[in-house]
Design an enzyme around this catalytic site. Structure first.
Site, PDB file in Angstrom:
ATOM      1  N   ASP A  94      -3.333   6.454  -2.944  1.00  0.00           N
ATOM      2  CA  ASP A  94      -2.067   5.779  -2.209  1.00  0.00           C
ATOM      3  C   ASP A  94      -1.655   4.744  -3.184  1.00  0.00           C
ATOM      4  O   ASP A  94      -2.095   4.628  -4.417  1.00  0.00           O
ATOM      5  CB  ASP A  94      -2.631   5.448  -0.779  1.00  0.00           C
ATOM      6  CG  ASP A  94      -3.071   3.845  -0.896  1.00  0.00           C
ATOM      7  OD1 ASP A  94      -4.022   3.750  -2.000  1.00  0.00           O
ATOM      8  OD2 ASP A  94      -3.174   3.215   0.074  1.00  0.00           O
ATOM      9  N   SER A 103       0.862  -1.179  -0.008  1.00  0.00           N
ATOM     10  CA  SER A 103       0.035  -0.064   0.043  1.00  0.00           C
ATOM     11  C   SER A 103       0.701   1.279  -0.091  1.00  0.00           C
ATOM     12  O   SER A 103       1.650   1.388  -0.867  1.00  0.00           O
ATOM     13  CB  SER A 103      -1.021  -0.124   1.146  1.00  0.00           C
ATOM     14  OG  SER A 103      -1.809   0.983   1.076  1.00  0.00           O
ATOM     15  N   ASP A 123      -1.643   1.647  -3.682  1.00  0.00           N
ATOM     16  CA  ASP A 123      -2.300   0.444  -4.170  1.00  0.00           C
ATOM     17  C   ASP A 123      -3.867   0.993  -4.453  1.00  0.00           C
ATOM     18  O   ASP A 123      -4.641   0.144  -4.548  1.00  0.00           O
ATOM     19  CB  ASP A 123      -2.589  -0.927  -3.318  1.00  0.00           C
ATOM     20  CG  ASP A 123      -3.090  -0.587  -1.939  1.00  0.00           C
ATOM     21  OD1 ASP A 123      -3.228   0.623  -1.589  1.00  0.00           O
ATOM     22  OD2 ASP A 123      -3.402  -1.600  -1.233  1.00  0.00           O
ATOM     23  N   ARG A 160      -3.718   4.778  20.898  1.00  0.00           N
ATOM     24  CA  ARG A 160      -4.054   3.591  20.547  1.00  0.00           C
ATOM     25  C   ARG A 160      -2.644   2.861  20.046  1.00  0.00           C
ATOM     26  O   ARG A 160      -1.992   3.528  19.587  1.00  0.00           O
ATOM     27  CB  ARG A 160      -5.012   3.241  19.566  1.00  0.00           C
ATOM     28  CG  ARG A 160      -4.869   4.152  18.318  1.00  0.00           C
ATOM     29  CD  ARG A 160      -5.693   3.800  17.097  1.00  0.00           C
ATOM     30  NE  ARG A 160      -5.730   2.645  16.437  1.00  0.00           N
ATOM     31  CZ  ARG A 160      -4.892   2.520  15.539  1.00  0.00           C
ATOM     32  NH1 ARG A 160      -4.295   3.495  14.989  1.00  0.00           N
ATOM     33  NH2 ARG A 160      -4.790   1.347  14.803  1.00  0.00           N
ATOM     34  N   SER A 214      -0.594   1.039  17.278  1.00  0.00           N
ATOM     35  CA  SER A 214      -0.660   1.020  15.899  1.00  0.00           C
ATOM     36  C   SER A 214      -0.840  -0.539  15.601  1.00  0.00           C
ATOM     37  O   SER A 214      -0.291  -1.261  16.208  1.00  0.00           O
ATOM     38  CB  SER A 214       0.467   1.610  15.305  1.00  0.00           C
ATOM     39  OG  SER A 214       0.645   1.046  14.072  1.00  0.00           O
ATOM     40  N   GLY A 215      -1.486  -0.854  14.616  1.00  0.00           N
ATOM     41  CA  GLY A 215      -1.697  -2.070  14.185  1.00  0.00           C
ATOM     42  C   GLY A 215      -0.539  -2.431  12.826  1.00  0.00           C
ATOM     43  O   GLY A 215      -0.300  -3.551  12.537  1.00  0.00           O
ATOM     44  N   ALA A 268     -10.657   8.511   8.129  1.00  0.00           N
ATOM     45  CA  ALA A 268     -10.262  10.165   7.796  1.00  0.00           C
ATOM     46  C   ALA A 268      -9.220  10.065   6.816  1.00  0.00           C
ATOM     47  O   ALA A 268      -9.202  10.916   5.982  1.00  0.00           O
ATOM     48  CB  ALA A 268      -9.708  10.653   9.239  1.00  0.00           C
ATOM     49  N   ASN A 269      -8.460   8.963   6.897  1.00  0.00           N
ATOM     50  CA  ASN A 269      -7.199   8.692   5.942  1.00  0.00           C
ATOM     51  C   ASN A 269      -7.805   8.656   4.498  1.00  0.00           C
ATOM     52  O   ASN A 269      -6.779   8.347   3.403  1.00  0.00           O
ATOM     53  CB  ASN A 269      -6.289   7.876   6.356  1.00  0.00           C
ATOM     54  CG  ASN A 269      -6.781   6.426   6.486  1.00  0.00           C
ATOM     55  OD1 ASN A 269      -7.979   6.047   5.679  1.00  0.00           O
ATOM     56  ND2 ASN A 269      -6.316   5.595   7.294  1.00  0.00           N
ATOM     57  N   ASP A 286      -6.366   2.456  -2.902  1.00  0.00           N
ATOM     58  CA  ASP A 286      -7.794   2.003  -2.145  1.00  0.00           C
ATOM     59  C   ASP A 286      -7.772   3.226  -1.144  1.00  0.00           C
ATOM     60  O   ASP A 286      -8.840   3.185  -0.207  1.00  0.00           O
ATOM     61  CB  ASP A 286      -7.784   0.878  -1.347  1.00  0.00           C
ATOM     62  CG  ASP A 286      -6.464   0.483  -0.450  1.00  0.00           C
ATOM     63  OD1 ASP A 286      -5.759   1.664  -0.240  1.00  0.00           O
ATOM     64  OD2 ASP A 286      -6.444  -0.468   0.427  1.00  0.00           O
TER      65      ASP A 286
HETATM   66  C1  16G Z   1      -4.232  -0.348   7.575  1.00  0.00           C
HETATM   67  C2  16G Z   1      -5.657  -0.295   7.525  1.00  0.00           C
HETATM   68  C3  16G Z   1      -6.175   1.080   7.406  1.00  0.00           C
HETATM   69  C4  16G Z   1      -5.960   1.687   8.810  1.00  0.00           C
HETATM   70  C5  16G Z   1      -4.486   1.701   9.198  1.00  0.00           C
HETATM   71  C6  16G Z   1      -4.215   2.057  10.578  1.00  0.00           C
HETATM   72  C7  16G Z   1      -6.845  -1.866   6.058  1.00  0.00           C
HETATM   73  C8  16G Z   1      -6.887  -2.425   4.519  1.00  0.00           C
HETATM   74  N1  16G Z   1      -5.822  -0.828   6.055  1.00  0.00           N
HETATM   75  O1  16G Z   1      -3.602   0.498   6.676  1.00  0.00           O
HETATM   76  O2  16G Z   1      -7.625   0.870   7.517  1.00  0.00           O
HETATM   77  O3  16G Z   1      -6.372   3.133   8.732  1.00  0.00           O
HETATM   78  O4  16G Z   1      -4.075   0.236   8.996  1.00  0.00           O
HETATM   79  O5  16G Z   1      -2.942   1.970  10.744  1.00  0.00           O
HETATM   80  O6  16G Z   1      -7.529  -2.364   7.008  1.00  0.00           O
HETATM   81  P1  16G Z   1      -2.336   1.933  12.381  1.00  0.00           P
HETATM   82  O7  16G Z   1      -2.884   0.892  12.972  1.00  0.00           O
HETATM   83  O8  16G Z   1      -0.754   1.771  12.098  1.00  0.00           O
HETATM   84  O9  16G Z   1      -2.737   3.227  12.678  1.00  0.00           O
HETATM   85 MG    MG Z   2      -3.720   1.195   0.339  1.00  0.00          MG
END
Ligand code: 16G
Ligand code: MG
Length: 545
Positions: free
Chosen positions: A276, A64, A278, A496, A498-499, A371-372, A280
């Site tokens: 971005d 992405s 990819d 939070r 980050s994921g 928001a992104n 999306d």
């Molecule tokens: C990923 C997620 C996006 C989310 C971002 C948060 C998908 C397809 N993409 O890019 O939706 O806004 O993670 O990132 O689910 P963060 O957890 O690092 O803030």
């Molecule tokens: Mg993307």
């Protein structure tokens, strides 16, 4: 399952020992050179998932908006959705199994998920334009083949296009034709029909500048624009011939730096948008006559779309429920505007498209956007049938409104947030309503806000509730945030883990930029102190962040 053959092939895609990865919100993502074994194994897993669901499964090779050097992979479930959570766990186990344990882990997944190995499997594959993607996609194919799965490799696709292909194939073509041409045609036809009604009176012509982040969006839009040229002319920038993918350009850069991408000529009041890497995500922006930059993010996109849908619903007089889904990052002004002015119900979910998508499915019409800039409009099957029926039955003005809604159904990607589809929905609405980008921007004024990152030893010590708006652990953190928030006007803050990165994210908004910056900084210090900060202490926000 020919275990010997799996082992032999697996050895050709050997896992660097000790490497531990997790299937997160965006699948697996890291430096491309470490991903070969993950790709092979995700090929294996896709076959098992396909056998279990008796459906076509998608595998997308992309990272992405990450830098060019990174790559990643995600699996797409039968109706175009993100992979089910229990399978995310299987993916993590399989990716982390040391070579000698691979067979055991595979057998375990089959047992736990009751996979019928006799069942046929079919996988579709797509990839972005990264130089590492082609080889990595080949490793996915090796994994699929060794388990006897069939596949179709689409080559270069945007992520939402791959979701579309999976959805088409699993609904026997009812949703559309599972080809790139089918995608271009479906969306473009709906767009041209929709915008015809706007141009019938005059010769106005829509034109738009698109920053393609030096990614796949450029290739797809270049091919596709001939299909919708009656309604819109797009001028493409950052098409990948000179610049680096996502470098100083693209939706993520523009949103997080709140400034225009490099490589795009912007005249005042011209409508511009960025995808971005990819395609999306999408954000819009413009420069006003004083040279000030204005960002129009996912929140304002959701507002434009849901306001228009609400008008059409009122026109046809049908009692279909409409809801907007956001995350904690949604600007407070957008939520207030939607609830108080538009009288549209708003819901908040955790970050990550799958959460928003899931919630949006509860409505007849669900508009979801982060928001992104990641989001789409979802219509329930019942709502779709009703609207398409009304488009035939109703008279005059009502019929026109129902037809527009029917076109919007066909134009919105029901499988995933899609920059190309969103762009066409937005452009059609602006044309139909005769809105300029400034008028759209003026719907409400964003509250000044700031996002920061804090490094901690273990970000999982932060647990949240209430759609990530409240921290439950570590003890005392939420109380500290509450006290800080009280010091500022119109303020709000949350933290939070980050994921996608090894950091804690901090968000703050307030009545002025100074206040938002100062609150974000103070909250960062609280995180550093109470959640095990490492490295240098957070510094106050400086001008050029
Ligand atoms: C990923 C997620 C996006 C989310 C971002 C948060 C998908 C397809 N993409 O890019 O939706 O806004 O993670 O990132 O689910 P963060 O957890 O690092 O803030
Ligand atoms: Mg993307």
């Amino acid at each position: 399952m020919d275990l010997d053959s799996i082992s032999k092939h697996s050895a050709l895609h050997a896992k660097p020992s000790g490497l531990i990865l997790q299937y997160g919100t965006a699948g697996f993502r890291m430096k491309a050179e470490h991903l070969d074994h993950v790709m092979f194994r995700m090929g294996l897993l896709a076959v098992l998932r396909s056998k279990q669901t008796k459906s076509t499964i998608g595998v997308m090779v992309t990272a992405s908006h990450n830098p060019e050097e990174d790559n990643g992979v995600k699996l797409v479930d039968p109706l175009g959705e993100m992979l089910a959570p229990s399978w995310e766990e299987h993916a993590t186990c399989l990716a982390n199994a040391e070579e000698q344990n691979m067979q055991k882990v595979l057998m375990n997944i089959c047992k736990k998920a009751a996979v019928d190995l006799q069942q046929a499997a079919f996988i579709v594959i797509g990839r972005d334009t990264r130089s590492s993607s082609e080889k990595l996609a080949q490793s996915v194919i090796d994994g699929i083949t060794v388990l006897g799965g069939q596949f179709h490799d689409y080559g270069l696709l945007t992520t939402p296009q791959l979701h579309y292909m999976v959805y088409c194939r699993n609904t026997n073509g009812q949703y559309g034709k599972a080809t790139v041409e089918g995608y271009y045609q479906k969306l473009s036809k709906a767009f041209v029909e929709l915008t015809k009604q706007a141009f019938s009176s005059g010769d106005e012509y829509q034109s738009l500048k698109v920053d393609c982040a030096n990614g796949i969006g450029a290739l797809q839009l270049r091919e596709m624009r001939g299909y919708f040229s009656q309604g819109l002319s797009v001028q493409l920038f950052n098409v990948g011939t000179k610049g680096k993918l996502n470098h100083l350009c693209g939706a993520d850069f523009v949103k997080s730096h709140q400034k225009p991408p490099q490589g795009m000529e912007m005249k005042s009041n011209e409508r511009c948008c960025s995808f971005d890497g990819d395609a999306d995500r999408i954000v819009y922006y413009y420069r006003d006559t004083d040279g000030h930059f204005h960002l129009i993010d996912g929140d304002k996109i959701a507002t434009l779309i849901s306001s228009f849908l609400k008008e059409l619903l009122l026109e046809i007089g049908e009692n279909l429920n409409l809801g907007v889904v956001q995350t904690a990052y949604a600007n407070g002004s957008s939520t207030r505007y939607l609830e108080e002015v538009m009288k549209v119900p708003v819901y908040c979910t955790k970050t990550g498209v799958k959460h928003l998508h899931h919630k949006a499915q509860e409505f007849d019409i669900g508009v979801y956007f982060e928001a992104n800039g990641h989001g789409t409009v979802l219509f329930s099957k019942a709502a779709e049938m009703k609207i398409k029926q009304l488009a035939k039955e109703l008279e005059d003005k009502k019929r026109k409104a129902a037809k527009m809604l029917a076109n919007i159904i066909d134009l919105s990607n029901q499988a995933a947030g899609d920059a190309i589809s969103d762009m066409l929905v937005i452009e059609a609405i602006l044309a139909l309503k005769g809105l300029t980008i400034q008028q759209w921007d003026a719907l409400y004024t964003d509250l000044p806000n700031r996002q920061l990152k804090v490094k901690v030893a273990d970000r999982q010590v932060i647990c949240t509730t209430d759609a990530e708006r409240q921290a439950v652990t570590p003890p005392g953190l939420q109380e500290a945030i509450n006290d800080l928030v009280k010091k500022y006007k119109l303020s709000r803050a949350f933290v939070r883990p980050s994921g996608t990165e090894d950091v804690v994210r901090v968000y703050a908004e307030a009545d002025s930029q100074e206040s938002a910056d100062s609150l974000a900084h103070e909250v960062s210090c609280a995180v550093y102190q109470l959640a095990g900060g490492v490295g240098e202490k957070p510094q106050p926000v400086s001008e050029d962040i």
